[in-house]
Scaffold this motif. Structure first.
Motif, PDB file in Angstrom:
ATOM      1  N   ASN A 359       0.823  -1.214   0.000  1.00  0.00           N
ATOM      2  CA  ASN A 359       0.000   0.000   0.000  1.00  0.00           C
ATOM      3  C   ASN A 359       0.855   1.262   0.000  1.00  0.00           C
ATOM      4  O   ASN A 359       0.523   2.250  -0.669  1.00  0.00           O
ATOM      5  N   ASP A 369      -1.835   2.217  -7.126  1.00  0.00           N
ATOM      6  CA  ASP A 369      -2.910   1.894  -6.198  1.00  0.00           C
ATOM      7  C   ASP A 369      -4.228   2.378  -6.804  1.00  0.00           C
ATOM      8  O   ASP A 369      -4.259   3.464  -7.405  1.00  0.00           O
ATOM      9  N   SER A 607     -10.613   5.829   5.209  1.00  0.00           N
ATOM     10  CA  SER A 607     -10.105   4.694   4.439  1.00  0.00           C
ATOM     11  C   SER A 607      -9.666   3.548   5.335  1.00  0.00           C
ATOM     12  O   SER A 607      -9.600   2.403   4.885  1.00  0.00           O
ATOM     13  N   ASP A 611     -13.375   0.544   2.786  1.00  0.00           N
ATOM     14  CA  ASP A 611     -12.533   0.362   1.608  1.00  0.00           C
ATOM     15  C   ASP A 611     -12.181   1.718   1.004  1.00  0.00           C
ATOM     16  O   ASP A 611     -13.037   2.573   0.796  1.00  0.00           O
ATOM     17  N   ASN A 612     -10.872   1.922   0.708  1.00  0.00           N
ATOM     18  CA  ASN A 612     -10.431   3.259   0.296  1.00  0.00           C
ATOM     19  C   ASN A 612     -10.876   3.665  -1.104  1.00  0.00           C
ATOM     20  O   ASN A 612     -10.764   4.844  -1.468  1.00  0.00           O
ATOM     21  N   CYS A 648      -4.353   6.222   0.341  1.00  0.00           N
ATOM     22  CA  CYS A 648      -3.462   5.061   0.228  1.00  0.00           C
ATOM     23  C   CYS A 648      -2.877   4.663   1.581  1.00  0.00           C
ATOM     24  O   CYS A 648      -2.887   3.487   1.950  1.00  0.00           O
ATOM     25  N   GLY A 651      -5.373   3.107   4.072  1.00  0.00           N
ATOM     26  CA  GLY A 651      -5.725   1.707   3.858  1.00  0.00           C
ATOM     27  C   GLY A 651      -4.940   0.739   4.723  1.00  0.00           C
ATOM     28  O   GLY A 651      -5.336  -0.419   4.885  1.00  0.00           O
ATOM     29  N   ASN A 652      -3.823   1.207   5.310  1.00  0.00           N
ATOM     30  CA  ASN A 652      -3.025   0.353   6.189  1.00  0.00           C
ATOM     31  C   ASN A 652      -3.575   0.293   7.609  1.00  0.00           C
ATOM     32  O   ASN A 652      -3.093  -0.500   8.423  1.00  0.00           O
ATOM     33  N   ALA A 658      -7.973  -1.768   2.727  1.00  0.00           N
ATOM     34  CA  ALA A 658      -7.542  -1.849   1.328  1.00  0.00           C
ATOM     35  C   ALA A 658      -7.728  -3.276   0.826  1.00  0.00           C
ATOM     36  O   ALA A 658      -7.669  -4.239   1.594  1.00  0.00           O
ATOM     37  N   SER A 659      -7.942  -3.395  -0.480  1.00  0.00           N
ATOM     38  CA  SER A 659      -8.155  -4.712  -1.085  1.00  0.00           C
ATOM     39  C   SER A 659      -6.939  -5.613  -0.908  1.00  0.00           C
ATOM     40  O   SER A 659      -7.073  -6.835  -0.721  1.00  0.00           O
TER      41      SER A 659
END
Length: 709
Positions: A359, A369, A607, A611-612, A648, A651-652, A658-659
């Motif tokens: 990510n 991303d 995010s 989901d971001n 981005c 998402g962590n 994150a996907s």
């Protein structure tokens, strides 16, 4: 590859039944059945409602009038239908500079405008009774692109008093009847252009009621986030369901969009970019280069664990910058698990770190991303001068510093947890055996049995090994073993892929040259993908397409439709007004600082728990609104960088942010490693906070202190 990703996601969301009694399993099955019935009933009700509105809503397109505009001569369009609401909508299409129209402060003295106003005019006295505030449209005759801009003129009480309350039907149309027949309501256009021009004008006397539509749009947005956040259903299906519901709401509000309008809402450039990159990654994965890079990292490390992890994390981050990070983790995670088992280190901690670095690395470029893909392919963003070159240049310092600090944080947070004990191996074997006992899929069961046998062999070797064994011999034996299993499978194809990858990078950089307007990120990816298909000479293209993430493309398309529907409902404008009021409440010198912090931290925190990708589509609309607000005149670029960092890096924060996180955990579960939400949170959230703080300080220094933009 698409199948593997979907299987990985399903594996993550499968319930863990380990240690439960038969009674507990029965109760869980009953609860699951009740939940399924309620879910299907709700979806059926929603489906029936929007289907009913779509069927019953009339398909109508308001007439468009082409108005010739001689220089400095006012042209009038009479409004025949009575505006019963508080606003009158006007859509104008032509060679319009959208950026300068929305942001007149960016216009130069040489730019010409068309002034549009709503007036009440008395024919008998030849006088204007009332006039609204002028709306200025910047005309760009050098542009061949036809753009549409929209505006709502307020209809005050004085203007309403000129109309009678009664409306009678005439030939199926509602016609307003005036108190004074000599008084007319009209839209006026005055061109300051030196030569004659023409614009197409569409008038909507009764646009939708924003007070109702904003609340309906907010409910739709909450509905989507609930479906995704709690994994009530597949995220692609959730996006399709809510997008169709949004179209149904527009039909209910008598603003049914045409099919061509809905198709126009989909950002085809984003989908083309993703499509082209998926083709290239699908073919590159056949060469075995990703497995080889992991072996190469082990060889460089000379058997030293932390040196190996440094190389592994950096390889993952760099690859994720130029290829889809979901695909990267799909290819890197299995061989990473193999390395961890060979070295007897904590597989769960390493896999969480791999997802985190994918990510962070994906933040670097517009193609790394999915949030960056959405941002970089937006027409407004691209026309404002943001391209592959300056995007990567502005993101590089923050990403590089974040990757180095993230590695240091992981070292200090996990150095005591890294070495795997025999009990951890046994727990992994027990978890796989329980999963295999409940799995009815024969193919998947065979895969699980192979994993169980492999882990048992590892456990036996670990128990029989001597602590005083020669580490050098162990390193050489391990290197020889993994080299024999993970090597380049097709060197000629790899050379072709490297050539194509170099060409696509050259195309991406050419996008930064203003004179080469024909090359865009999407076309660069498609052209490079076609070149690779030619060089690879595939007899069966279906084998390439089978590894596609088709659900991701559909997910993006549905989100684009939903967000444009929310724009039509006025939700984005409402959120923008609230955010604008917060920013304008501070001193003008501090507005950019507040704007960067708001966009960055709101997108990061959001995010982390949702989901971001949907967060980015929403925040991008808001960011553009902030940058085009005349009262603040905030530069667009710092806000775009803030959004990219926030979406981005955010998402962590959690496992579902994150996907790439979900896919990593799903693959780990297939190999017998159950990564819990709390374990990911314990590692990911502190790193998210650190990276967002780093990017905040970086953006404030370079844009508020030194004004790099």
């Amino acid at each position: 590859m698409a199948y593997r990703a979907s299987v990985a996601r399903r594996s993550f969301f499968e319930e863990n039944t380990e240690g439960l009694t038969e009674e507990q399993l029965r109760r869980r099955a009953v609860r699951k059945l009740i939940f399924t019935i309620i879910k299907i009933a709700v979806f059926l009700i929603v489906w029936m409602l929007f289907t009913l509105f779509i069927i019953l809503a009339p398909m109508h397109e308001r007439d468009e009038t082409v108005v010739p505009l001689p220089p400095n001569k006012k042209q009038m369009i009479t409004v025949h239908e009575e505006p019963t609401g508080d606003f009158l909508g006007v859509d104008i299409r032509g060679n319009i500079d959208i950026i300068k129209t929305m942001h007149p402060n960016q216009a130069s003295e040489s730019d010409t405008f068309v002034r549009v106003a709503l007036e009440t005019f008395n024919i008998e006295t030849n006088s204007t009774l009332s006039k609204s505030r002028e709306w200025q449209i910047c005309v760009d005759e050098s542009s061949e692109k036809l753009s549409t801009v929209k505006h709502k003129f307020p209809v005050d009480d004085e203007l309403k008093s000129l109309l009678e309350n009664t409306i009678f039907e005439s030939l199926g149309k509602s016609i307003g009847s005036w108190n004074d027949p000599d008084v007319k309501l009209q839209v006026t256009l005055l061109s300051q252009h030196s030569s004659p021009i023409a614009l197409a004008v569409r008038i909507n006397p009764n646009p939708m009621n924003n007070k109702v539509s904003v609340w309906l749009g907010l409910l739709l947005l909450i509905f989507l986030y609930v479906l995704i956040c709690f994994d009530i259903t597949d995220r692609t299906f959730a996006a399709l369901m809510v997008a169709m519901s949004a179209v149904g709401v527009l039909c209910m509000l008598n603003e049914r969009p045409t099919l061509m309008t809905i198709i126009g809402w989909i950002d085809m450039e984003t989908l083309m970019l993703l499509f082209g990159m998926m083709i290239m990654v699908s073919i590159i994965s056949e060469t075995g280069v990703f497995d080889y890079l992991s072996v190469f990292a082990y060889q460089l490390s000379k058997g030293q664990i932390w040196r190996l992890l440094f190389y592994l994390y950096m390889f993952t981050g760099i690859l994720s910058a130029f290829l889809d990070n979901v695909t990267i983790v799909l290819l890197m995670v299995p061989v990473t698990i193999r390395l961890c088992e060979v070295l007897a280190i904590n597989t769960k901690v390493v896999l969480v770190s791999v997802a985190i670095f994918s990510n962070i690395g994906g933040t670097l470029t517009p193609v790394g991303d999915p949030p960056n893909v959405i941002i970089a392919t937006n027409d407004f963003v691209r026309e404002s001068g943001i391209n592959f070159g300056n995007f990567t240049l502005h993101m590089f310092p923050g990403v590089l510093l974040s990757m180095l600090l993230a590695f240091l944080m992981i070292y200090f947070m996990t150095r005591h947890k890294l070495h795997k004990s025999e009990s951890q191996l046994r727990r992994s074997i027990e978890a796989l055996e329980a999963q295999a006992a409940n799995d009815r899929d024969a193919q998947n069961n065979q895969f699980l049995q192979r994993q169980i046998a492999l882990l048992k062999a590892r456990l036996k070797n670990k128990e029989s090994s001597s602590p005083a064994s020669d580490q050098r011999i162990a390193f050489e034996e391990t290197l020889k073993e993994i080299k024999s299993k993970h090597k380049i499978r097709d060197m000629p194809l790899l050379i072709k892929c490297c050539v194509t990858f170099g060409i696509v990078l050259m195309f991406f950089l050419l996008c930064s040259i203003p004179d080469l307007k024909g090359i865009m990120l999407s076309w660069a990816a498609i052209l490079a993908a076609l070149l690779l298909l030619i060089l690879a000479d595939k007899p069966d293209v279906d084998s390439v397409l089978e590894r596609f993430e088709w659900s991701t493309l559909i997910f993006f398309a549905a989100l684009f439709v939903l967000m444009e529907a929310l724009v039509e409902m006025g939700l984005i404008d409402c959120i923008s007004d609230i955010t604008t009021s917060v920013i304008t409440s501070v001193d003008k010198d501090d507005q950019l600082t507040i704007g960067i912090c708001l966009v960055l931290w709101f997108s990061a925190i959001s995010s982390a728990f949702v989901d971001n990708i949907p967060i980015t589509t929403l925040m991008l609309k808001l960011t553009i609104k902030l940058a085009t607000n005349d009262t603040m005149a905030l530069p667009l670029q710092p806000l775009i960088w803030a959004l990219a960092y926030g979406a981005c890096f955010g998402g962590n924060g959690t496992l579902i942010g994150a996907s790439a996180n979900v896919v990593t955990v799903g693959i780990a579960k297939q190999h017998g490693y159950n990564i819990s939400f709390l374990l990911f949170l314990a590692i990911g959230f502190p790193i998210m906070i650190m990276t967002v703080v780093v990017s905040t300080v970086y953006l404030l220094i370079v844009h508020c202190l030194f004004t790099w933009h």
